[in-house]
Design a protein around this motif. Structure first.
Motif, PDB file in Angstrom:
ATOM      1  N   PRO A 116       0.804  -1.238   0.000  1.00 30.74           N
ATOM      2  CA  PRO A 116       0.000   0.000   0.000  1.00 30.74           C
ATOM      3  C   PRO A 116       0.830   1.278   0.000  1.00 30.74           C
ATOM      4  CG  PRO A 116       0.064  -0.935   2.214  1.00 30.74           C
ATOM      5  CD  PRO A 116       0.787  -1.911   1.327  1.00 30.74           C
ATOM      6  N   TYR A 117       1.689   1.427  -0.996  1.00 33.58           N
ATOM      7  CA  TYR A 117       2.431   2.677  -1.137  1.00 33.58           C
ATOM      8  C   TYR A 117       1.473   3.795  -1.549  1.00 33.58           C
ATOM      9  CZ  TYR A 117       6.404  -0.571  -1.554  1.00 33.58           C
ATOM     10  OH  TYR A 117       7.322  -1.568  -1.356  1.00 33.58           O
ATOM     11  N   PRO A 118       1.848   5.057  -1.310  1.00 39.85           N
ATOM     12  CA  PRO A 118       0.963   6.169  -1.703  1.00 39.85           C
ATOM     13  C   PRO A 118       0.566   6.159  -3.173  1.00 39.85           C
ATOM     14  CG  PRO A 118       2.657   6.961  -0.200  1.00 39.85           C
ATOM     15  CD  PRO A 118       3.008   5.530  -0.517  1.00 39.85           C
ATOM     16  N   HIS A 119       1.487   5.750  -4.071  1.00 47.39           N
ATOM     17  CA  HIS A 119       1.159   5.825  -5.497  1.00 47.39           C
ATOM     18  C   HIS A 119       0.141   4.775  -5.931  1.00 47.39           C
ATOM     19  CE1 HIS A 119       4.640   2.914  -5.846  1.00 47.39           C
ATOM     20  NE2 HIS A 119       3.814   2.356  -6.698  1.00 47.39           N
ATOM     21  N   VAL A 120      -0.205   3.827  -5.028  1.00 43.55           N
ATOM     22  CA  VAL A 120      -1.249   2.851  -5.368  1.00 43.55           C
ATOM     23  C   VAL A 120      -2.575   3.563  -5.638  1.00 43.55           C
ATOM     24  CG1 VAL A 120      -2.644   0.965  -4.419  1.00 43.55           C
ATOM     25  CG2 VAL A 120      -0.157   0.910  -4.193  1.00 43.55           C
ATOM     26  N   ARG A 121      -2.793   4.706  -4.987  1.00 42.80           N
ATOM     27  CA  ARG A 121      -4.053   5.443  -5.213  1.00 42.80           C
ATOM     28  C   ARG A 121      -4.213   5.859  -6.667  1.00 42.80           C
ATOM     29  NH1 ARG A 121      -1.835  10.294  -1.510  1.00 42.80           N
ATOM     30  NH2 ARG A 121      -1.936   8.540  -0.065  1.00 42.80           N
ATOM     31  N   ASP A 122      -3.096   5.926  -7.425  1.00 44.03           N
ATOM     32  CA  ASP A 122      -3.190   6.289  -8.840  1.00 44.03           C
ATOM     33  C   ASP A 122      -3.761   5.154  -9.689  1.00 44.03           C
ATOM     34  OD1 ASP A 122      -2.051   8.764  -8.251  1.00 44.03           O
ATOM     35  OD2 ASP A 122      -0.007   8.023  -8.573  1.00 44.03           O
ATOM     36  N   THR A 157      -3.567   3.130   6.869  1.00 40.25           N
ATOM     37  CA  THR A 157      -4.200   2.249   5.890  1.00 40.25           C
ATOM     38  C   THR A 157      -5.719   2.383   5.879  1.00 40.25           C
ATOM     39  OG1 THR A 157      -4.070   0.476   7.536  1.00 40.25           O
ATOM     40  CG2 THR A 157      -2.342   0.551   5.885  1.00 40.25           C
ATOM     41  N   LEU A 158      -6.326   2.605   7.012  1.00 40.62           N
ATOM     42  CA  LEU A 158      -7.788   2.756   7.018  1.00 40.62           C
ATOM     43  C   LEU A 158      -8.215   3.982   6.225  1.00 40.62           C
ATOM     44  CD1 LEU A 158      -8.642   1.786  10.704  1.00 40.62           C
ATOM     45  CD2 LEU A 158      -9.155   0.472   8.643  1.00 40.62           C
ATOM     46  N   ASP A 159      -7.449   5.060   6.324  1.00 39.00           N
ATOM     47  CA  ASP A 159      -7.753   6.264   5.539  1.00 39.00           C
ATOM     48  C   ASP A 159      -7.586   5.986   4.055  1.00 39.00           C
ATOM     49  OD1 ASP A 159      -8.224   7.612   7.895  1.00 39.00           O
ATOM     50  OD2 ASP A 159      -6.269   8.614   7.947  1.00 39.00           O
ATOM     51  N   GLU A 160      -6.532   5.234   3.715  1.00 34.01           N
ATOM     52  CA  GLU A 160      -6.303   4.896   2.307  1.00 34.01           C
ATOM     53  C   GLU A 160      -7.447   4.037   1.770  1.00 34.01           C
ATOM     54  OE1 GLU A 160      -3.680   5.551  -0.122  1.00 34.01           O
ATOM     55  OE2 GLU A 160      -3.619   7.219   1.289  1.00 34.01           O
ATOM     56  N   ILE A 161      -7.856   3.040   2.560  1.00 39.54           N
ATOM     57  CA  ILE A 161      -8.950   2.165   2.135  1.00 39.54           C
ATOM     58  C   ILE A 161     -10.220   2.980   1.894  1.00 39.54           C
ATOM     59  CG2 ILE A 161     -10.510   0.353   2.953  1.00 39.54           C
ATOM     60  CD1 ILE A 161      -8.066  -0.930   4.312  1.00 39.54           C
ATOM     61  N   ALA A 162     -10.515   3.909   2.797  1.00 43.94           N
ATOM     62  CA  ALA A 162     -11.711   4.744   2.641  1.00 43.94           C
ATOM     63  C   ALA A 162     -11.632   5.573   1.363  1.00 43.94           C
ATOM     64  CB  ALA A 162     -11.876   5.649   3.857  1.00 43.94           C
TER      65      ALA A 162
END
Length: 462
Positions: free
Chosen positions: A257-263, A301-306
């Motif tokens: 779950p690196y930050p760039h996964v959001r891309d 990670t919970l923030d990323e999942i949301a």
């Protein structure tokens, strides 16, 4: 590590390869154990052998020699590999060992001194040399032409696509970097060329795998490579976007779950790749993660999942966890259960911690008693099962696109939705009206029943 399905064991059933051989043709059998990454190695070895004129035997008795591609990740996997080697020796006698456990040749020879050769993981040339020594090639230049496509051990409609080898992380419980080395990414154009050939050969689903998919290209400094009329960067976001152009399902496995996964999430929302992420979280408590030396353990990670779910509401999240890691307290385990309540992951696997020869976690203090590990595993799986059951119940009445994996003699079709990876996730079953279906078809289904892990449905959109 999960065991291979029976149809990848030549002693249990025929592999997905042609057994047609000509008179006098030397033949090789293969037992492929362990993870999908090892399966890709097996396919490459068999493809090279077939190109040299060897036949591929679906059973021990019909083979002049057998290759056993081993797993060495956990002690239980090592035991399975040793058993498979012993079985091949008993049934055939000529055995060549490769794969992750091959990194420990003395350990293997101590148990099985009669094997012909041992090579380590992804050492294709050494495997071929060992085969040549045991069973000299005897190609017929008028018959044994270079195959137009690779040998596949998976069904024809899906294929694993390995994009890199090795790993740069130093998780204390893992010895994969010692066995498979540091991250080594394939150039983007090579991956895309292989994917294009697979789709042209009829593959409907590409399962992207590596030790660390989201780190793809880091070792290459995200270099550019020519592809068609443009250049493509060796980066997971760019690679995923290009793979999405082939018209097949594209499923990503082993994504940290690196930050760039959001891309990647917008690509899922657009339908270019499947809305599915396989992320090995392993635990939730920061102290446990620190003892594991997990990368990105401080990420929220919970923030990323949301955020992922906000951008792509249909996303399916799969993960694996370890319970009973050395030093894990009851409070840390309870933190994991509470985290699961919040995260509401769709697909979850769980392992009880095992010592592995060479792993740094072996030397950690406060190892957890076996009965405590078992208790925590049961409590964790009870939680995960309840979450899965509720999520699947919510799909009753929905319309899903599914891929057909199998149709049995009673006409019952075993399928998978976009939320299901082969062998590790659930299935959707269609038990009537399947006469016109074929394996590999993509069809629309209305879900009318749900269980703890599987769905049942009816063809059509209601």
């Amino acid at each position: 590590m999960s065991q291979n399905p029976p149809n990848l064991r030549p002693d249990l059933a025929s592999a997905q390869v042609s057994s047609d051989t000509r008179a006098g043709q030397p033949t090789i059998g293969m037992v492929s154990l362990g993870c999908p990454k090892a399966l890709v190695d097996s396919e490459r070895i068999l493809t090279r052998l077939r190109a040299e004129g060897y036949g591929i035997s679906p059973d021990y008795s019909g083979a002049d020699a057998v290759i056993v591609n081993t797993c060495g990740f956990l002690d239980s996997a090592k035991a399975e590999s040793l058993d498979a080697i012993g079985e091949a020796l008993a049934e055939n006698g000529k055995v060549i060992v490769t794969g992750c456990l091959g990194a420990e040749p003395d350990y293997i020879r101590e148990h099985h001194p009669k094997i012909l050769a041992v090579t380590g993981p992804h050492q294709y040339e050494q495997v071929l040399d060992a085969v040549h020594g045991a069973v000299p090639p005897s190609p017929d230049p008028f018959i044994d032409l270079l195959p137009s496509s690779s040998v596949q051990l998976t069904p024809r409609h899906y294929s694993y696509l390995k994009i890199s080898e090795g790993c740069n992380h130093k998780c204390k419980f893992c010895i994969i970097p010692d066995m498979r080395g540091r991250l080594a990414s394939r150039p983007a154009h090579a991956v895309l060329r292989e994917a294009e050939k697979l789709v042209e050969a009829g593959v409907k689903e590409l399962l992207v795998i590596s030790q660390d998919t989201s780190a793809y290209g880091l070792d290459r400094k995200y270099s550019m490579h020519p592809w068609k009329d443009r250049e493509v960067r060796s980066h997971i976001t760019d690679l995923a976007r290009e793979l999405g152009q082939f018209g097949a399902w594209v499923r990503l496995h082993y994504v940290y779950p690196y930050p760039h996964v959001r891309d990647l999430i917008p690509l899922m929302a657009e339908g270019l790749i499947l809305p599915y992420l396989d992320i090995p979280f392993q635990h939730s408590h920061p102290d446990t993660l620190k003892r594991m030396a997990r990368p990105a353990h401080t990420a929220k990670t919970l923030d990323e999942i949301a955020k992922w779910r906000s951008d792509c509401p249909d996303i399916t999240l799969r993960s694996t966890f370890i319970v009973g890691y050395p030093g894990e307290t009851e409070a840390e385990f309870q933190h994991l259960l509470d985290w699961m309540d919040e995260a509401q992951l769709d697909r979850v696997g769980c392992f009880q911690y095992e010592n592995v020869d060479g792993a740094r976690s072996n030397d950690l203090p406060d190892h957890v008693a076996p009965e405590v590990k078992q208790d925590r595993w049961e409590r964790f799986m009870e939680k995960a099962q309840a979450i899965s059951e509720a999520k699947l119940a919510a799909k009753v009445g929905s319309v899903q696109q599914v891929i057909v994996d199998d149709i049995d003699e009673d006409g019952i079709a075993t399928c998978r939705t976009k939320a299901d990876a082969p062998e590790i996730d659930g299935n959707l079953f269609i038990d009537e009206g399947t006469d016109g279906l074929s394996v590999g078809d993509l069809v629309t289904v209305t879900v009318d029943e749900a269980g703890e892990y599987d769905l049942w449905g009816t063809l059509g959109s209601g």
